[in-house]
Design a protein around this motif. Structure first.
Motif, PDB file in Angstrom:
ATOM      1  N   SER A 197      -2.309   8.205  12.263  1.00  0.00           N
ATOM      2  CA  SER A 197      -1.947   8.690  10.922  1.00  0.00           C
ATOM      3  C   SER A 197      -0.445   8.943  10.811  1.00  0.00           C
ATOM      4  O   SER A 197       0.163   8.673   9.766  1.00  0.00           O
ATOM      5  CB  SER A 197      -2.715   9.979  10.614  1.00  0.00           C
ATOM      6  N   MET A 201       2.086   7.227   8.113  1.00  0.00           N
ATOM      7  CA  MET A 201       2.913   8.069   7.253  1.00  0.00           C
ATOM      8  C   MET A 201       4.389   7.685   7.362  1.00  0.00           C
ATOM      9  O   MET A 201       5.088   7.536   6.345  1.00  0.00           O
ATOM     10  CB  MET A 201       2.722   9.531   7.634  1.00  0.00           C
ATOM     11  N   ARG A 204       5.054   4.039   5.925  1.00  0.00           N
ATOM     12  CA  ARG A 204       4.854   3.847   4.490  1.00  0.00           C
ATOM     13  C   ARG A 204       5.487   4.938   3.626  1.00  0.00           C
ATOM     14  O   ARG A 204       5.428   4.864   2.402  1.00  0.00           O
ATOM     15  CB  ARG A 204       3.337   3.796   4.200  1.00  0.00           C
ATOM     16  N   GLY A 205       6.052   5.960   4.266  1.00  0.00           N
ATOM     17  CA  GLY A 205       6.533   7.113   3.516  1.00  0.00           C
ATOM     18  C   GLY A 205       7.573   6.794   2.461  1.00  0.00           C
ATOM     19  O   GLY A 205       7.456   7.214   1.298  1.00  0.00           O
ATOM     20  N   TRP A 210       7.193   9.419  -0.210  1.00  0.00           N
ATOM     21  CA  TRP A 210       6.815  10.509   0.678  1.00  0.00           C
ATOM     22  C   TRP A 210       5.757  11.414   0.059  1.00  0.00           C
ATOM     23  O   TRP A 210       4.735  10.941  -0.395  1.00  0.00           O
ATOM     24  CB  TRP A 210       8.066  11.277   1.122  1.00  0.00           C
ATOM     25  N   PHE A 211       6.004  12.729   0.027  1.00  0.00           N
ATOM     26  CA  PHE A 211       4.919  13.665  -0.262  1.00  0.00           C
ATOM     27  C   PHE A 211       4.595  13.803  -1.744  1.00  0.00           C
ATOM     28  O   PHE A 211       3.732  14.607  -2.108  1.00  0.00           O
ATOM     29  CB  PHE A 211       5.255  15.034   0.343  1.00  0.00           C
ATOM     30  N   ILE A 216       0.310   9.528   1.203  1.00  0.00           N
ATOM     31  CA  ILE A 216       1.125  10.060   2.298  1.00  0.00           C
ATOM     32  C   ILE A 216       0.678  11.475   2.653  1.00  0.00           C
ATOM     33  O   ILE A 216       0.625  11.850   3.836  1.00  0.00           O
ATOM     34  CB  ILE A 216       2.616  10.024   1.920  1.00  0.00           C
ATOM     35  N   GLN A 217       0.358  12.291   1.651  1.00  0.00           N
ATOM     36  CA  GLN A 217      -0.116  13.644   1.929  1.00  0.00           C
ATOM     37  C   GLN A 217      -1.380  13.628   2.783  1.00  0.00           C
ATOM     38  O   GLN A 217      -1.523  14.421   3.721  1.00  0.00           O
ATOM     39  CB  GLN A 217      -0.385  14.384   0.620  1.00  0.00           C
ATOM     40  N   THR A 218      -2.285  12.717   2.465  1.00  0.00           N
ATOM     41  CA  THR A 218      -3.533  12.615   3.231  1.00  0.00           C
ATOM     42  C   THR A 218      -3.260  12.289   4.686  1.00  0.00           C
ATOM     43  O   THR A 218      -3.790  12.939   5.605  1.00  0.00           O
ATOM     44  CB  THR A 218      -4.446  11.537   2.614  1.00  0.00           C
ATOM     45  N   PHE A 219      -2.413  11.298   4.931  1.00  0.00           N
ATOM     46  CA  PHE A 219      -2.128  10.905   6.317  1.00  0.00           C
ATOM     47  C   PHE A 219      -1.293  11.963   7.047  1.00  0.00           C
ATOM     48  O   PHE A 219      -1.412  12.110   8.260  1.00  0.00           O
ATOM     49  CB  PHE A 219      -1.438   9.543   6.346  1.00  0.00           C
ATOM     50  N   ALA A 220      -0.477  12.714   6.305  1.00  0.00           N
ATOM     51  CA  ALA A 220       0.278  13.797   6.937  1.00  0.00           C
ATOM     52  C   ALA A 220      -0.669  14.886   7.438  1.00  0.00           C
ATOM     53  O   ALA A 220      -0.511  15.390   8.567  1.00  0.00           O
ATOM     54  CB  ALA A 220       1.284  14.379   5.944  1.00  0.00           C
TER      55      ALA A 220
END
Length: 500
Positions: A197, A201, A204-205, A210-211, A216-220
């Motif tokens: 993950s 992130m 692809r961020g 990013w967030f 991205i939030q899910t993978f973070a």
């Protein structure tokens, strides 16, 4: 060393071929970049557990199996009839390649006595440092002269040669024993979830802002949960898959931290400089690669020197010299503009390449000096993981800084883009008159075209300033690097291993 160079070259060689693959499979940008992302995710997942796998299956069998699998997957990647098939082959390549690098390092450390670890790591460093330098050049040349499929086919003869040499010369050490107890599947699941993950992130961020993106939030969150559970499991399990207690060793902990920072600056600059050369200076993929290549030669020269100096000169002094060379290189790159020439860019790479030889070899030798032979396999996996993750973070942050600072500099420069600015008015008149003379358009159309040309030049200037900012940011990693040098052992060849 052969297996290491194959893996490290393959990490970067496919990048320059992505547009050609995209055309072959009629794929979008988001789809084709999974060719790189899938490889990096698989690579990150396998690295920390290579020591355990080598102990379970035997180091020789595990290394040769990984090399054979990497070679077969290279054949499959070159012959891929579709994009999904290519991505599956790249996952297999990433798993096999991630296993080869730490095993190569462990085999070399085992083959040389501690007082000659500097020479062993100089040999290993040829693959790790030289690989990313020749990768873009090789990939660009092959893509320009043949087809992208040969980027993968070139691995076949090297892989077969490596297998033959491995069968003849690699032997398992007598202390290597099969791990006792049940396999800790929970740790494997947690590390796969966390590091996989994290790589998605980071890769692809910037593309998804990013967030601000739910993706991205899910993978973070998945990365945070997975890595946290993996650390907890590794510290509490009776027979952990990865022995994180290695980080209690000061030299190993400081060495891996330094390698993370070095990966940050190294891979960030390796990615940004060819992009600058191609996008703003108009270099072909081959010429952009040639900007990097002299740095590889400088690295080889430096590694040959350092391999003989370790044990006679304080390691910390050697590492400091390497850090200063890298700071000098990135200082030169902070002053690039659209008038910079090939020699200037090449000189910056020679300085950095020479400095890397003074960094990689002594840091690696010092990191492993107080590990017992039984700990070396696990140590090499963690050591290479931190280097790769440093590179992923460096590339991700560099791409974000570049994107944001292009907008920042564009907004600043466009304030002067108005008829009340005498310099702008003068240039606008010159370009309009020139277009009026050569194009045959009327005055109004010539003015519109002139405005478009000048705005295009403004965008190039904003991008050049943004690249300079990126190199300034990357230089900070080597400045932060310096205080931690003091934690390394002074002369690796003279330290005694930790006794358990």
């Amino acid at each position: 060393m052969l297996g290491t160079m194959m893996e490290v070259v393959d990490t970067s060689v496919a990048n320059v071929s992505l547009p050609h693959m995209q055309g072959t499979f009629s794929a979008g940008v988001d789809e084709i970049t999974w060719v790189i992302t899938s490889y990096l995710v698989a690579n990150a997942v396998i690295l920390p557990i290579t020591g355990w796998l080598a102990a379970r299956f035997g180091r020789k069998r595990f290394y040769l199996g990984a090399l054979a699998l990497f070679t077969v997957a290279s054949l499959g990647s070159g012959a891929a009839p579709s994009l999904p098939f290519l991505i599956v082959m790249r996952v297999i390549q990433g798993l096999a390649g991630g296993a080869m690098v730490p095993m190569s390092q462990a085999i070399l450390l085992e083959a040389f006595p501690k007082e000659e670890h500097g020479k062993a790591m100089a040999m290993f460093g040829v693959g790790v440092v030289f690989g990313p330098i020749i990768g873009p050049t090789l990939g660009g040349y092959i893509t320009d002269t043949m087809t992208w499929r040969w980027v993968f086919y070139i691995n076949l003869p090297l892989g077969l040669l490596g297998i033959v040499l491995g069968l003849l010369f690699i032997h398992d050490p007598p202390y290597l024993r099969r791990p006792e107890g049940r396999v800790d599947y929970a740790s494997f699941f947690f590390i796969a979830l966390g590091l996989g993950s994290l790589e998605v992130m980071l890769n692809r961020g910037e593309r998804y802002d990013w967030f601000s993106s739910n993706f991205i939030q899910t993978f973070a969150w998945l990365a945070l949960v997975g890595i946290t559970l993996f650390v907890w499991r590794s510290l509490t399990a009776e027979n952990p898959l990865v022995d994180l207690r290695l980080f209690r060793n000061r030299e190993f902990a400081s060495g891996t931290l330094l390698m993370f920072l070095m990966g940050f600056g190294l891979y960030g600059s390796f990615t940004m400089l060819p992009l600058f050369a191609q996008q703003l200076m108009g270099y072909t993929a081959t010429w952009a690669g040639l900007v990097l290549s002299p740095g590889g030669v400088a690295s080889l020269v430096a590694m040959a020197m350092v391999g003989n100096l370790i044990g006679r000169v304080d390691t910390r002094l050697l590492v400091l010299v390497g850090a200063l060379f890298n700071i000098a290189s990135l200082w030169l790159l902070q002053h690039i503009n659209l008038q910079v020439d090939f020699v200037y860019l090449m000189l910056s790479r020679i300085l950095q390449g020479f400095g890397l030889g003074f960094l990689f070899v002594p840091v690696t030798a010092a990191a492993f000096v107080r590990l017992t032979p039984e700990q070396t396999g696990q140590g090499t996996g963690l050591f290479n993981l931190l280097r790769n993750e440093g590179g992923s973070v460096g590339i991700a942050i560099s791409a974000t800084v570049l994107s944001r600072h292009v907008q920042l500099h564009h907004a600043h420069l466009v304030e002067r883009f108005n008829p009340f600015n005498p310099i702008f008015a003068e240039r606008m008149t010159e370009v309009s008159h020139w277009l009026l003379a050569v194009s045959g358009h009327d005055g109004v159309t010539s003015q519109r075209l002139a405005l478009g040309l000048l705005h295009g030049e403004l965008l190039r200037q904003a991008a050049a300033l943004a690249y300079a900012d990126v190199f300034w940011m990357l230089s900070l990693s080597f400045i932060v690097f310096i205080p931690f040098i003091a934690l390394l052992a002074g002369r690796p060849g003279t330290s005694d291993p930790v006794v358990h």
